[in-house]
Write a protein that holds these residues in place. Structure first.
Motif, PDB file in Angstrom:
ATOM      1  N   GLU A 103      -5.278 -11.603  -2.947  1.00 31.55           N
ATOM      2  CA  GLU A 103      -4.506 -11.002  -2.661  1.00 31.55           C
ATOM      3  C   GLU A 103      -5.023  -9.520  -2.703  1.00 31.55           C
ATOM      4  O   GLU A 103      -4.772  -8.674  -1.677  1.00 31.55           O
ATOM      5  CB  GLU A 103      -3.001 -11.144  -3.410  1.00 31.55           C
ATOM      6  N   LEU A 104      -5.550  -8.856  -3.859  1.00 28.97           N
ATOM      7  CA  LEU A 104      -6.213  -7.670  -3.934  1.00 28.97           C
ATOM      8  C   LEU A 104      -7.106  -7.296  -2.780  1.00 28.97           C
ATOM      9  O   LEU A 104      -7.271  -6.257  -2.268  1.00 28.97           O
ATOM     10  CB  LEU A 104      -6.720  -7.438  -5.319  1.00 28.97           C
ATOM     11  N   LEU A 105      -8.056  -8.215  -2.558  1.00 25.67           N
ATOM     12  CA  LEU A 105      -9.017  -8.277  -1.705  1.00 25.67           C
ATOM     13  C   LEU A 105      -8.961  -8.449  -0.203  1.00 25.67           C
ATOM     14  O   LEU A 105      -9.594  -7.938   0.723  1.00 25.67           O
ATOM     15  CB  LEU A 105     -10.235  -9.525  -1.967  1.00 25.67           C
ATOM     16  N   LYS A 106      -7.484  -8.593  -0.044  1.00 26.59           N
ATOM     17  CA  LYS A 106      -7.107  -8.536   1.366  1.00 26.59           C
ATOM     18  C   LYS A 106      -6.445  -7.446   1.763  1.00 26.59           C
ATOM     19  O   LYS A 106      -6.162  -7.073   2.820  1.00 26.59           O
ATOM     20  CB  LYS A 106      -5.951  -9.876   1.565  1.00 26.59           C
ATOM     21  N   LEU A 107      -6.149  -6.404   0.634  1.00 32.25           N
ATOM     22  CA  LEU A 107      -5.758  -5.084   1.026  1.00 32.25           C
ATOM     23  C   LEU A 107      -6.715  -3.967   1.995  1.00 32.25           C
ATOM     24  O   LEU A 107      -8.021  -4.212   1.598  1.00 32.25           O
ATOM     25  CB  LEU A 107      -5.274  -4.335  -0.190  1.00 32.25           C
ATOM     26  N   SER A 108      -5.989  -3.699   3.000  1.00 28.25           N
ATOM     27  CA  SER A 108      -6.894  -2.639   3.810  1.00 28.25           C
ATOM     28  C   SER A 108      -7.265  -1.631   2.740  1.00 28.25           C
ATOM     29  O   SER A 108      -6.628  -1.242   1.951  1.00 28.25           O
ATOM     30  CB  SER A 108      -6.196  -2.272   4.941  1.00 28.25           C
ATOM     31  N   ALA A 109      -8.287  -0.708   3.298  1.00 30.04           N
ATOM     32  CA  ALA A 109      -8.680   0.524   2.568  1.00 30.04           C
ATOM     33  C   ALA A 109      -7.448   1.410   2.199  1.00 30.04           C
ATOM     34  O   ALA A 109      -7.434   1.833   1.239  1.00 30.04           O
ATOM     35  CB  ALA A 109      -9.684   1.126   3.350  1.00 30.04           C
ATOM     36  N   SER A 110      -6.677   1.739   3.368  1.00 25.28           N
ATOM     37  CA  SER A 110      -5.414   2.578   3.260  1.00 25.28           C
ATOM     38  C   SER A 110      -4.757   2.037   2.506  1.00 25.28           C
ATOM     39  O   SER A 110      -3.778   2.754   1.678  1.00 25.28           O
ATOM     40  CB  SER A 110      -5.026   2.670   4.698  1.00 25.28           C
ATOM     41  N   ASP A 111      -4.272   0.739   2.525  1.00 27.32           N
ATOM     42  CA  ASP A 111      -3.348   0.021   1.422  1.00 27.32           C
ATOM     43  C   ASP A 111      -3.927   0.032  -0.003  1.00 27.32           C
ATOM     44  O   ASP A 111      -2.942   0.189  -0.998  1.00 27.32           O
ATOM     45  CB  ASP A 111      -3.047  -1.319   1.985  1.00 27.32           C
ATOM     46  N   PHE A 112      -5.000  -0.104  -0.099  1.00 22.10           N
ATOM     47  CA  PHE A 112      -5.680   0.075  -1.331  1.00 22.10           C
ATOM     48  C   PHE A 112      -5.534   1.459  -2.017  1.00 22.10           C
ATOM     49  O   PHE A 112      -4.945   1.494  -3.107  1.00 22.10           O
ATOM     50  CB  PHE A 112      -7.173  -0.348  -1.279  1.00 22.10           C
ATOM     51  N   PHE A 113      -5.625   2.331  -1.218  1.00 22.09           N
ATOM     52  CA  PHE A 113      -5.482   3.777  -1.630  1.00 22.09           C
ATOM     53  C   PHE A 113      -4.082   3.962  -1.938  1.00 22.09           C
ATOM     54  O   PHE A 113      -3.884   4.680  -2.996  1.00 22.09           O
ATOM     55  CB  PHE A 113      -6.003   4.758  -0.523  1.00 22.09           C
ATOM     56  N   GLN A 114      -3.260   3.714  -1.109  1.00 23.89           N
ATOM     57  CA  GLN A 114      -1.791   4.122  -1.389  1.00 23.89           C
ATOM     58  C   GLN A 114      -1.162   3.280  -2.479  1.00 23.89           C
ATOM     59  O   GLN A 114      -0.376   3.906  -3.149  1.00 23.89           O
ATOM     60  CB  GLN A 114      -1.055   3.528  -0.001  1.00 23.89           C
ATOM     61  N   GLN A 115      -1.284   1.783  -2.558  1.00 28.44           N
ATOM     62  CA  GLN A 115      -0.788   1.193  -3.636  1.00 28.44           C
ATOM     63  C   GLN A 115      -1.314   1.455  -4.845  1.00 28.44           C
ATOM     64  O   GLN A 115      -0.618   1.224  -5.858  1.00 28.44           O
ATOM     65  CB  GLN A 115      -0.852  -0.446  -3.228  1.00 28.44           C
ATOM     66  N   ILE A 116      -2.714   1.428  -5.009  1.00 29.92           N
ATOM     67  CA  ILE A 116      -3.044   1.523  -6.151  1.00 29.92           C
ATOM     68  C   ILE A 116      -3.290   2.956  -6.706  1.00 29.92           C
ATOM     69  O   ILE A 116      -3.002   3.577  -7.807  1.00 29.92           O
ATOM     70  CB  ILE A 116      -4.305   0.762  -6.400  1.00 29.92           C
ATOM     71  N   ILE A 117      -4.011   3.864  -5.849  1.00 27.49           N
ATOM     72  CA  ILE A 117      -4.276   5.227  -6.355  1.00 27.49           C
ATOM     73  C   ILE A 117      -3.218   6.322  -6.304  1.00 27.49           C
ATOM     74  O   ILE A 117      -3.012   6.865  -7.273  1.00 27.49           O
ATOM     75  CB  ILE A 117      -5.466   5.828  -5.471  1.00 27.49           C
ATOM     76  N   ILE A 118      -2.591   6.061  -5.487  1.00 23.06           N
ATOM     77  CA  ILE A 118      -1.071   6.903  -5.243  1.00 23.06           C
ATOM     78  C   ILE A 118      -0.153   6.257  -6.207  1.00 23.06           C
ATOM     79  O   ILE A 118       0.577   6.812  -6.731  1.00 23.06           O
ATOM     80  CB  ILE A 118      -0.808   7.191  -3.690  1.00 23.06           C
ATOM     81  N   GLU A 119       0.315   5.158  -5.744  1.00 23.76           N
ATOM     82  CA  GLU A 119       1.692   4.659  -6.112  1.00 23.76           C
ATOM     83  C   GLU A 119       1.741   4.124  -7.660  1.00 23.76           C
ATOM     84  O   GLU A 119       2.786   4.500  -8.351  1.00 23.76           O
ATOM     85  CB  GLU A 119       2.272   3.413  -5.374  1.00 23.76           C
ATOM     86  N   THR A 120       0.559   3.423  -7.966  1.00 23.63           N
ATOM     87  CA  THR A 120       0.419   2.938  -9.586  1.00 23.63           C
ATOM     88  C   THR A 120      -0.068   3.847 -10.214  1.00 23.63           C
ATOM     89  O   THR A 120       0.424   4.244 -11.301  1.00 23.63           O
ATOM     90  CB  THR A 120      -0.255   1.578  -9.188  1.00 23.63           C
ATOM     91  N   LEU A 121      -1.237   4.612  -9.963  1.00 27.10           N
ATOM     92  CA  LEU A 121      -1.865   5.433 -10.791  1.00 27.10           C
ATOM     93  C   LEU A 121      -1.460   6.826 -10.781  1.00 27.10           C
ATOM     94  O   LEU A 121      -1.508   7.490 -11.741  1.00 27.10           O
ATOM     95  CB  LEU A 121      -3.457   5.468 -10.621  1.00 27.10           C
ATOM     96  N   ASP A 122      -0.909   7.246  -9.565  1.00 28.56           N
ATOM     97  CA  ASP A 122      -0.331   8.549  -9.458  1.00 28.56           C
ATOM     98  C   ASP A 122      -1.581   9.566  -9.877  1.00 28.56           C
ATOM     99  O   ASP A 122      -1.247  10.479 -10.491  1.00 28.56           O
ATOM    100  CB  ASP A 122       0.822   9.020 -10.095  1.00 28.56           C
ATOM    101  N   ALA A 123      -2.726   9.517  -9.381  1.00 30.45           N
ATOM    102  CA  ALA A 123      -3.807  10.025  -9.640  1.00 30.45           C
ATOM    103  C   ALA A 123      -4.000  11.528  -9.531  1.00 30.45           C
ATOM    104  O   ALA A 123      -3.311  11.810  -8.473  1.00 30.45           O
ATOM    105  CB  ALA A 123      -4.960   9.308  -9.024  1.00 30.45           C
TER     106      ALA A 123
END
Length: 318
Positions: A103-123
């Protein structure tokens, strides 16, 4: 934000707490935690100190290749536990282990950035190497990452490639060096000894009868270097020098490849224990000796060289 209101990641993120949000993040596999990775950790720690927040290294387990191309996945250079230990040693406040899923590997680059870096980590910012790829089929690169960070108002630092004696430092180069038995060159790129780990099993007991008892390592999870005799060190109640034989024992007609560790100045029972060995340099190749006496003469020389390497601080960096 309360912990139970944190955005849901499409996989498990180990050690993540609300205190990790708004930190500075470096994302990668970090296999080997070599000098290039160490430069990233140093800058990560610097940015966290300068601007406030935690220095976070996010890594993946298992390696994405093990899910995408299991038959072609390269052997790991280290255990996950050792990777976490070294990432913290070189600057990370916390290591977030992202359990890799399809499921993680199916994320597009934009979705990876949005869901993990922005929404989850709030980096607050990112630190990456020049060859960072992310998202489905590695579609995201540094150019896209710069665009996404600029749009989101995140800082981004790119650590330039690291060269050692005109050799680019990379995990793949280190694997090649280890496979060729070039331990000293591999250690130079790693910036620390190369560690192998395994459970101490029962061997032929021949070493004990000739005055060189060995701990035989089994179930080693990471890359085993080319056959040969290596110098190293063992950390038990203290550090001990060691001579390590990797390969068959042709002098006694044995063809099976084994890992035999002779720990100098140590007596004790290690059977069944997990033992980690820091390899420092290759002493020689595997040789068939004419008789037991010739073998013993060489084993004494091997131990002398292992002691010399152990006493030389430049050999066992890190």
């Amino acid at each position: 934000m309360a912990a139970n209101n944190l955005p849901r990641l499409p996989t498990e993120l180990i050690s993540f707490t609300p205190e990790c949000r708004r930190g500075f993040v470096a994302i990668g596999n970090f296999d080997g935690v070599h000098r290039g990775h160490q430069a990233m950790m140093a800058l990560l720690a610097q940015r966290a100190r300068e601007l406030g927040g935690r220095a976070l290294a996010m890594t993946f387990d298992p390696h994405p290749w093990e899910l995408l191309r299991p038959s072609g996945a390269p052997p790991s250079l280290m255990t996950l536990e050792h990777r976490i230990e070294l990432l913290k040693r070189y600057g990370a406040d916390e290591v977030l282990v992202c359990r890799t899923t399809h499921e993680l590997l199916k994320l597009s680059a934009s979705d990876f950035f949005q869901q993990i870096i922005i929404e989850t980590l709030d980096a607050s910012g990112l630190i990456e190497g020049p060859n960072f790829f992310f998202g489905r089929e590695r579609e995201g690169n540094i150019t896209l990452l710069k665009q996404l960070c600029e749009k989101a108002g995140l800082s981004l630092d790119i650590v330039p490639p690291i060269l050692v004696a005109d050799q680019l430092v990379s995990s793949s180069v280190i694997r090649s060096l280890l496979g060729a038995g070039q331990m000293k060159e591999a250690v130079d790129l790693l910036g620390h000894p190369y560690q192998i780990s395994g459970v101490v099993g029962t061997g032929m007991q021949r070493g004990r009868t000739i005055g060189f008892p060995t701990a035989n390592l089994t179930q080693c999870p990471n890359l085993i270097p080319a056959h040969g005799v290596y110098s190293g060190r063992i950390r038990l109640d203290r550090s001990y020098p060691a001579a390590i034989h990797i390969g068959p024992n042709p002098t006694f007609g044995e063809q099976e490849s084994k890992i035999e560790v002779h720990i100098l100045d140590f007596t004790g029972d290690l059977y069944g224990q997990m033992l980690s060995v820091d390899l420092q340099a290759r002493i020689r190749g595997v040789t068939k000796f004419a008789d037991k006496e010739a073998l013993l003469t060489q084993l004494h020389r091997d131990c002398q060289e292992a002691r010399a390497h152990f006493a030389n601080p430049s050999i066992h960096q890190g």
